[in-house]
Design a protein around this motif. Sequence first.
Motif, PDB file in Angstrom:
ATOM      1  N   ILE A   1      -8.930   2.297 -23.179  1.00  0.00           N
ATOM      2  CA  ILE A   1      -9.359   2.692 -21.831  1.00  0.00           C
ATOM      3  C   ILE A   1      -8.201   3.390 -21.125  1.00  0.00           C
ATOM      4  O   ILE A   1      -7.056   3.367 -21.593  1.00  0.00           O
ATOM      5  N   GLU A   2      -8.516   3.987 -19.977  1.00  0.00           N
ATOM      6  CA  GLU A   2      -7.466   4.485 -19.093  1.00  0.00           C
ATOM      7  C   GLU A   2      -7.223   3.376 -18.075  1.00  0.00           C
ATOM      8  O   GLU A   2      -8.136   3.012 -17.332  1.00  0.00           O
ATOM      9  N   VAL A   3      -6.036   2.802 -18.072  1.00  0.00           N
ATOM     10  CA  VAL A   3      -5.766   1.665 -17.177  1.00  0.00           C
ATOM     11  C   VAL A   3      -5.493   2.194 -15.766  1.00  0.00           C
ATOM     12  O   VAL A   3      -4.636   3.057 -15.573  1.00  0.00           O
ATOM     13  N   ASP A   4      -6.237   1.674 -14.800  1.00  0.00           N
ATOM     14  CA  ASP A   4      -6.101   2.104 -13.410  1.00  0.00           C
ATOM     15  C   ASP A   4      -4.725   1.714 -12.878  1.00  0.00           C
ATOM     16  O   ASP A   4      -4.385   0.522 -12.858  1.00  0.00           O
ATOM     17  N   PRO A   5      -3.914   2.685 -12.436  1.00  0.00           N
ATOM     18  CA  PRO A   5      -2.563   2.318 -11.963  1.00  0.00           C
ATOM     19  C   PRO A   5      -2.573   1.350 -10.781  1.00  0.00           C
ATOM     20  O   PRO A   5      -1.600   0.650 -10.540  1.00  0.00           O
ATOM     21  N   ALA A   6      -3.705   1.251 -10.049  1.00  0.00           N
ATOM     22  CA  ALA A   6      -3.760   0.332  -8.905  1.00  0.00           C
ATOM     23  C   ALA A   6      -3.660  -1.130  -9.340  1.00  0.00           C
ATOM     24  O   ALA A   6      -3.309  -2.001  -8.552  1.00  0.00           O
ATOM     25  N   ILE A   7      -3.939  -1.410 -10.628  1.00  0.00           N
ATOM     26  CA  ILE A   7      -3.911  -2.807 -11.088  1.00  0.00           C
ATOM     27  C   ILE A   7      -2.509  -3.224 -11.542  1.00  0.00           C
ATOM     28  O   ILE A   7      -2.242  -4.394 -11.780  1.00  0.00           O
ATOM     29  N   VAL A   8      -1.582  -2.250 -11.596  1.00  0.00           N
ATOM     30  CA  VAL A   8      -0.240  -2.520 -12.145  1.00  0.00           C
ATOM     31  C   VAL A   8       0.462  -3.708 -11.479  1.00  0.00           C
ATOM     32  O   VAL A   8       0.954  -4.602 -12.169  1.00  0.00           O
ATOM     33  N   PRO A   9       0.494  -3.797 -10.123  1.00  0.00           N
ATOM     34  CA  PRO A   9       1.251  -4.919  -9.533  1.00  0.00           C
ATOM     35  C   PRO A   9       0.714  -6.287  -9.950  1.00  0.00           C
ATOM     36  O   PRO A   9       1.460  -7.261  -9.973  1.00  0.00           O
ATOM     37  N   SER A  10      -0.588  -6.382 -10.297  1.00  0.00           N
ATOM     38  CA  SER A  10      -1.150  -7.693 -10.629  1.00  0.00           C
ATOM     39  C   SER A  10      -0.961  -8.054 -12.101  1.00  0.00           C
ATOM     40  O   SER A  10      -1.447  -9.082 -12.550  1.00  0.00           O
ATOM     41  N   MET A  11      -0.268  -7.184 -12.880  1.00  0.00           N
ATOM     42  CA  MET A  11      -0.042  -7.534 -14.296  1.00  0.00           C
ATOM     43  C   MET A  11       1.206  -6.848 -14.832  1.00  0.00           C
ATOM     44  O   MET A  11       1.307  -6.575 -16.026  1.00  0.00           O
ATOM     45  N   VAL A  12       2.178  -6.620 -13.937  1.00  0.00           N
ATOM     46  CA  VAL A  12       3.320  -5.805 -14.355  1.00  0.00           C
ATOM     47  C   VAL A  12       4.030  -6.404 -15.577  1.00  0.00           C
ATOM     48  O   VAL A  12       4.463  -5.683 -16.472  1.00  0.00           O
ATOM     49  N   ASP A  13       4.100  -7.740 -15.671  1.00  0.00           N
ATOM     50  CA  ASP A  13       4.808  -8.368 -16.797  1.00  0.00           C
ATOM     51  C   ASP A  13       3.972  -8.431 -18.067  1.00  0.00           C
ATOM     52  O   ASP A  13       4.493  -8.746 -19.136  1.00  0.00           O
TER      53      ASP A  13
END
Length: 438
Positions: A308-320
């Motif tokens: 998939i194309e991962v939505d950059p808006a979700i990055v802070p909730s799974m950065v690690d």
Amino acid sequence: MGSYTFTSSAPLKGRLRVPGDKSISHRALMFAGLAVGESRIAGLLEGEDVLATAAAMRQLGARIVREDDGTWRVNGAGLGSLIEPRAALDMGNSGTSTRLMMGLLASHGLTATFIGDASLSGRPMNRVIEPLSQMGASFEASAGGTLPCMLRGASPAVPVTYRLPVASAQVKSAVLLAGLNTPGITRVIEPIATRDHTERMLRGFGANLEVSEENGERVIAIHGEADLKPMDVTVPGDPSSAAFFLVAASIVPGSDLVVENVGLNPTRAGIVTVLKQMGADIKELDPREVGGEPVADLRVRHAPLKGIEVDPAIVPSMVDEFPVLFVAAAMAEGTTTTTGLEELRVKESDRISVMAAALTAAGARVEEHEDGLTIHGTGGEPLRGTSNARVKTHLDHRIAMSMAVAGLASRDGVEIDDTDPIATSFPTFMQMLESAAQ
């Protein structure tokens, strides 16, 4: 332990419980150490990072004892009554506790020196030094804003309204903790919401904290000179640790695994959302709330994943969790693209380039960009690495565990150059992996 080769695995079955959440463990010890009276903490993560926080709080005057049954008793020193540490505060490998502790001490009239291991000493602290200096604290850091760093706290500190230039829960928390002992109201403006464990737990300990929205941004206001009350905390399982097993069970055929008591705070559980978007079979059993945090048992079964194309808006909730997500992407059908991951270049290692090199060695097709990776998956076929696929982890625990998971779905195994760093966040990882694959 040194180097170790992880090879293709039997299906992962049964039930397991990952260690307590690291972010919540750090905060539970700190906030209990600031309260007046006795708090009890169950499910604390007993990794080296959290033990460094406990040791630092003891130096500041809190009494902290581990009971035989694994609960921790904390008798707090009281906000405003911390004692000046006699020796440097050794924060080990923990960036979180260093930045939070700097905030905590910035509004106390004492001097403290922070030191850490080689990896932590390379990580810049400027993003907390900047707002804490505005509040009146002064810092003498090494070149580039790194440790060793001496802090002189301000008493009284000055309340500020600070707009976060980058999404960072650590910077937000540092400013809020400094605000606890600062007369007046300290505000943090958050353009992009980050994990909110600090706000949830501070309320639990009795702080007067308000969260509002202005022009689409979160504004968190804390009323200073707070009196924190003791409370009992049960720490939920760490979603970052659960992520390795969610991916492993998704990519190893025949797996059917339940991971118990996983924290599903929406600001942290992005990995579950993204894996489901890729087609992972993950069910939430018995959803409940523990100490202000949402929790559930997760049942995960093997399923074919799609790129998939991962939505950059979700990055802070799974950065690690991106290193292990990259492994899932390498096994998926089609292409996965990730963007907006610049933050990964300044973690324990440059996680973008280190994972690109590691996955390539294991036989994945990867393209590296400035802010992410494009990964062309195998469609579920085992990774076919070179016969001497030796992965350099650069002393980064998440790289080591992610590539261990990759080894479970490889043809020739994946050799990790050093498994010792895993102990910083997940000391029982190897045993759990082994027992699930019996």
